[in-house]
Scaffold this active site. Structure first.
Site, PDB file in Angstrom:
ATOM      1  N   SER A   1      56.108  16.362  27.134  1.00 59.37           N
ATOM      2  CA  SER A   1      56.410  17.813  27.257  1.00 59.37           C
ATOM      3  C   SER A   1      56.738  18.354  26.513  1.00 59.37           C
ATOM      4  CB  SER A   1      57.275  17.107  28.680  1.00 59.37           C
ATOM      5  OG  SER A   1      58.378  17.407  28.831  1.00 59.37           O
TER       6      SER A   1
ATOM      7  N   ASP B   1      56.775  21.524  32.648  1.00 54.25           N
ATOM      8  CA  ASP B   1      57.393  21.108  33.772  1.00 54.25           C
ATOM      9  C   ASP B   1      57.770  22.050  34.784  1.00 54.25           C
ATOM     10  OD1 ASP B   1      58.043  17.882  33.792  1.00 54.25           O
ATOM     11  OD2 ASP B   1      58.799  18.268  31.766  1.00 54.25           O
TER      12      ASP B   1
ATOM     13  N   ASP C   1      56.947   9.169  33.669  1.00 51.21           N
ATOM     14  CA  ASP C   1      57.624  10.390  33.488  1.00 51.21           C
ATOM     15  C   ASP C   1      58.549   9.869  32.842  1.00 51.21           C
ATOM     16  OD1 ASP C   1      58.489  13.613  32.411  1.00 51.21           O
ATOM     17  OD2 ASP C   1      57.539  14.321  34.466  1.00 51.21           O
TER      18      ASP C   1
ATOM     19  N   GLY D   1      65.761  16.422  30.270  1.00 50.68           N
ATOM     20  CA  GLY D   1      65.308  15.118  29.514  1.00 50.68           C
ATOM     21  C   GLY D   1      65.941  14.153  28.980  1.00 50.68           C
TER      22      GLY D   1
ATOM     23  N   MET E   1      57.753   9.001  38.784  1.00 49.34           N
ATOM     24  CA  MET E   1      59.010   9.786  38.438  1.00 49.34           C
ATOM     25  C   MET E   1      59.700   8.224  37.590  1.00 49.34           C
ATOM     26  SD  MET E   1      58.917  12.199  36.881  1.00 49.34           S
ATOM     27  CE  MET E   1      60.362  12.682  36.843  1.00 49.34           C
TER      28      MET E   1
ATOM     29  N   MET F   1      60.211  23.654  37.319  1.00 50.03           N
ATOM     30  CA  MET F   1      61.576  23.874  38.392  1.00 50.03           C
ATOM     31  C   MET F   1      61.351  24.467  38.394  1.00 50.03           C
ATOM     32  SD  MET F   1      63.635  20.674  35.675  1.00 50.03           S
ATOM     33  CE  MET F   1      62.767  19.611  34.073  1.00 50.03           C
TER      34      MET F   1
ATOM     35  N   MET G   1      57.911  20.719  39.890  1.00 46.87           N
ATOM     36  CA  MET G   1      58.898  20.253  40.809  1.00 46.87           C
ATOM     37  C   MET G   1      59.946  21.405  41.601  1.00 46.87           C
ATOM     38  SD  MET G   1      60.162  17.595  37.868  1.00 46.87           S
ATOM     39  CE  MET G   1      59.469  18.527  36.581  1.00 46.87           C
TER      40      MET G   1
ATOM     41  N   HIS H   1      53.254  20.391  36.047  1.00 43.91           N
ATOM     42  CA  HIS H   1      54.231  18.841  37.485  1.00 43.91           C
ATOM     43  C   HIS H   1      55.294  19.738  37.513  1.00 43.91           C
ATOM     44  CE1 HIS H   1      58.074  15.875  36.924  1.00 43.91           C
ATOM     45  NE2 HIS H   1      56.791  15.644  37.947  1.00 43.91           N
TER      46      HIS H   1
ATOM     47  N   GLY I   1      58.768  13.357  25.921  1.00 42.86           N
ATOM     48  CA  GLY I   1      59.828  14.559  25.982  1.00 42.86           C
ATOM     49  C   GLY I   1      60.719  14.640  23.948  1.00 42.86           C
TER      50      GLY I   1
ATOM     51  N   HIS J   1      52.238  18.146  28.922  1.00 42.16           N
ATOM     52  CA  HIS J   1      52.583  18.527  30.631  1.00 42.16           C
ATOM     53  C   HIS J   1      53.867  19.877  30.329  1.00 42.16           C
ATOM     54  CE1 HIS J   1      53.961  15.940  33.825  1.00 42.16           C
ATOM     55  NE2 HIS J   1      56.027  16.264  33.007  1.00 42.16           N
TER      56      HIS J   1
HETATM   57  C1  DX5 Z   1      62.187  15.580  34.145  1.00 43.36           C
HETATM   58  C2  DX5 Z   1      60.585  16.450  33.172  1.00 43.36           C
HETATM   59  C3  DX5 Z   1      60.251  15.029  32.479  1.00 43.36           C
HETATM   60  C4  DX5 Z   1      61.259  14.946  30.942  1.00 43.36           C
HETATM   61  C5  DX5 Z   1      60.553  13.825  30.482  1.00 43.36           C
HETATM   62  O1  DX5 Z   1      62.561  16.064  34.866  1.00 43.36           O
HETATM   63  O2  DX5 Z   1      59.838  15.401  34.554  1.00 43.36           O
HETATM   64  O3  DX5 Z   1      58.720  15.605  31.849  1.00 43.36           O
HETATM   65  O4  DX5 Z   1      60.531  16.412  29.757  1.00 43.36           O
HETATM   66  O5  DX5 Z   1      61.572  13.599  29.271  1.00 43.36           O
HETATM   67  P1  DX5 Z   1      61.643  12.726  28.321  1.00 43.36           P
HETATM   68  O6  DX5 Z   1      60.472  11.953  27.820  1.00 43.36           O
HETATM   69  O7  DX5 Z   1      63.093  12.665  27.136  1.00 43.36           O
HETATM   70  O8  DX5 Z   1      62.639  11.246  29.470  1.00 43.36           O
HETATM   71 ZN    ZN Z   2      57.657  16.025  34.057  1.00 40.38          ZN
END
Ligand code: DX5
Ligand code: ZN
Length: 219
Positions: A8, A35, A171, A144, A137, A37, A68, A66, A193, A33
């Protein structure tokens, strides 16, 4: 069964991605990946299709979005045009998962469906056969660097028992201390990530994750 590492970009310096993403790929990552949002489905706002379009100029690696977001289908076309090969939307964001999956397939990309830690597998069971991938999830979406939630392991097992062929992505909170348990539960696609920033080099972090795979490499 194939295994994929999908780094990510969320926790990285976004201004350095034109060099960091090719390094991730060179080190052995499979998918990139993204993210996305929207400040509504989750509090933070990150980026949209423009980041995929820009990254496409710097790598041929497959990318996944992804989403969100509260209205995921409003973004499908833009991400497909930006060169993304897989789009994952949240089951919680729509009453029409089946229709959205068909829409993605009609656009020629892989369709993934995601569930939050509080959402049971039963919410997606009727559409699992239509999806390429189910994303469990393993933290609450939005940030992250959070701690892996153990109770998600049973959901991964439940999906794997009912769908031996589907790709199961995890994830959140994935690192060398948690990857063994998600592999054992049946996951085969791993978003990673913040862990990658904890090792002295990106290569080292990627290698440590890949060494946990039964195959030793990512596709
Ligand atoms: C959280 C994201 C993840 C995030 C994971 O909402 O969907 O993809 O980047 O980060 P880590 O690996 O730090 O948990
Ligand atoms: Zn993600």
């Amino acid at each position: 069964m194939t295994y994929s590492l999908a780094p990510s970009i969320l926790s990285f310096d976004l201004t350095s991605l034109s060099t960091v993403v090719p390094q991730m790929v060179e080190a052995g990552a499979g998918w990139i990946h993204l993210d996305v949002m929207d400040g509504q489905f989750v509090p933070p706002i990150t980026f949209g299709d423009a980041i995929a379009k820009s990254l496409r100029l710097h790598t041929d690696a497959p990318m996944e979005a992804h989403l969100m977001t509260l209205h995921p289908d409003a973004q499908f076309k833009a991400f497909v045009e930006a060169g993304v090969g897989r789009i994952i939307f949240h089951a919680e964001a729509t009453a029409h998962s089946h229709r959205l999956i068909q829409q993605l397939k009609g656009m020629g990309v892989q369709a993934g469906i995601a569930i939050n830690p509080a959402t049971p597998v039963s919410a997606i069971k009727p559409v699992l056969a239509d999806c390429d991938l189910a994303l469990v999830m393993t933290v609450n979406p939005g940030w992250g660097g959070q701690k892996f939630i153990e109770s998600t392991l049973d959901k991964i097992k439940e999906i794997r028992d009912s769908s031996p062929e589907i790709d199961i992505e995890v994830d959140g909170g994935i690192d060398p201390s948690t990857i063994g348990s998600v592999i054992e539960a049946g996951a085969n696609v791993f978003v990673v990530g913040s862990y990658l920033l904890k090792e002295p080099t990106l290569e080292k972090g990627v290698q440590k994750i890949l060494s946990a795979f039964p195959t030793g490499k990512s596709v």
